[in-house]
Design an enzyme around this catalytic site. Sequence first.
Site, PDB file in Angstrom:
ATOM      1  N   GLU A 210       0.791  -1.231   0.000  1.00 38.58           N
ATOM      2  CA  GLU A 210       0.000   0.000   0.000  1.00 38.58           C
ATOM      3  C   GLU A 210       0.821   1.278   0.000  1.00 38.58           C
ATOM      4  OE1 GLU A 210      -3.045  -0.157   2.994  1.00 38.58           O
ATOM      5  OE2 GLU A 210      -4.031  -1.866   2.050  1.00 38.58           O
TER       6      GLU A 210
ATOM      7  N   GLU B 201      -5.743  -8.412   0.266  1.00 37.92           N
ATOM      8  CA  GLU B 201      -6.446  -8.062   1.511  1.00 37.92           C
ATOM      9  C   GLU B 201      -7.883  -7.720   1.198  1.00 37.92           C
ATOM     10  OE1 GLU B 201      -4.837  -4.992   4.084  1.00 37.92           O
ATOM     11  OE2 GLU B 201      -2.804  -5.723   3.727  1.00 37.92           O
TER      12      GLU B 201
HETATM   13  C1  FCB Z   1      -4.877  -2.084   5.206  1.00 44.87           C
HETATM   14  C2  FCB Z   1      -3.542  -2.448   5.797  1.00 44.87           C
HETATM   15  C3  FCB Z   1      -3.607  -3.456   6.907  1.00 44.87           C
HETATM   16  C4  FCB Z   1      -4.807  -3.222   7.793  1.00 44.87           C
HETATM   17  C5  FCB Z   1      -6.061  -3.138   6.965  1.00 44.87           C
HETATM   18  C6  FCB Z   1      -7.319  -2.988   7.769  1.00 44.87           C
HETATM   19  O1  FCB Z   1      -4.814  -0.796   4.692  1.00 44.87           O
HETATM   20  O2  FCB Z   1      -2.670  -2.951   4.802  1.00 44.87           O
HETATM   21  O3  FCB Z   1      -2.410  -3.395   7.625  1.00 44.87           O
HETATM   22  O4  FCB Z   1      -4.611  -2.097   8.545  1.00 44.87           O
HETATM   23  O5  FCB Z   1      -5.958  -2.056   6.071  1.00 44.87           O
END
Ligand code: FCB
Length: 437
Positions: free
Chosen positions: A166, A350
């Site tokens: 990210e 994610e």
């Molecule tokens: C993302 C992050 C992770 C966590 C989730 C909820 O942005 O990569 O570490 O904080 O959100």
Amino acid sequence: MLPDRKAFPPDFTFGVATSAYQIEGSGHGGAGPSHWDSFAATPGTIADGSNGSIACDHYHRWPEDLDLIRDAGFSAYRFSTSWARVMPDGVTANPQGLDFYDRLVDGMLERGLAPYLTCYHWDLPAALSDLGGWQNRDIAARFADYCVTIHRRIGDRVASTATLNEPWCIAWLSHFLGHHAPGLRDIRAAARAMHHVLLAHGTAMQALRTEGAKNLGIVLNFETAQPADDGPDAARAAEVQDAIYNQWFIRAVMGQGYPQAALEGLEPHLPQGWQADMETIAPPLDWLGVNYYTRRLYAAGAGLWPQGEAVDGPLPKTQMGWEIRPEGLTEFLTRLAHDHVGNLPILVTENGMSAAAGPDITADPHRIAFIGDHLRAAKAAMDQGVNLRGFFYWSLLDNFEWGWGYGPRFGLVHVDYDTMARTPKASWHAFRRMLRG
Ligand code: FCB
């Protein structure tokens, strides 16, 4: 309800994701301080005044945590290595830190879990932060050295390597919005970080390739940006945010150049000669990681660029206040394939939701519904031809959620922070039923 496992190809990867600072406990094993330790030590930065010094004590409890991943039927584990543990001063390797990740990777293989490594999930060594961190161009070479050091120790056993997690959060959220370490609100710092983070990615990619590393990628986050009303100013605000968030990084790594709507505000603050770096930033990727959680609405905002203001949306929300909008995942996956990556393999690296624990800490029906809806949204993109190869739930455990501290609970497994007891929630059992039949 989670979909049937058979709705996905047999070789589709199901895994869970975590990150070092959020679960390990930051101080163990000769680790140096990271900028998250100092950020968290600054009053007002973390909602509950907490930090990651103990977190889930995964540093000591990792065998139990890996068992939980295996027992639910997952075949892969996305984890990150801590730069500050591997190189306490940012440059010198710490054998104890490397030993830890060596054991961890062996532990995954013993359990039949494919290790998906992320080299950087935000815990920058404080010593490098002292030198300007992501604002300093030298970070690119330092980061490449760190990635090579990790690779030389565990690269023979990992299934895949991501350089960064990210970059929007590393650069914009941390240097412009000020919500994450180092907590700056400075457009020049932000512009430099927006560029150097990408230069670091490209430099590390090249160094890893030279080492013979295989299956290299990057993890980007995407958040739907839509106008809050029908007026032209809201449309413009959403367009600028979309450029900063959803186009800047993917365009750069795919060799498509920075988007004009973001350059309008950032170009005056970029390091001189940035154009000459664009080729270094865009070596070929083997896969793209996509993190997706939510959408945000933007209204017209007065004042300085970027002039938009995020406003509350009408959809049902998670514990974070994030709108739940599964179709956004289908939209991003198809848009990414169409506009940027073509047939390059994509992983959802994610996706998940936080939900407060009720009296029964294992009951999380909203999380099960969320996961089911997002898996179906991912499948819809595959049905439209997107080359999606896997899905990683965020997160295995409840953990340290950055500026929010320990309040939000994203885990499939509940963590009692007093006793460190792990208790699988209904969502963990739902995955187990889906994956193990
Ligand atoms: C993302 C992050 C992770 C966590 C989730 C909820 O942005 O990569 O570490 O904080 O959100």
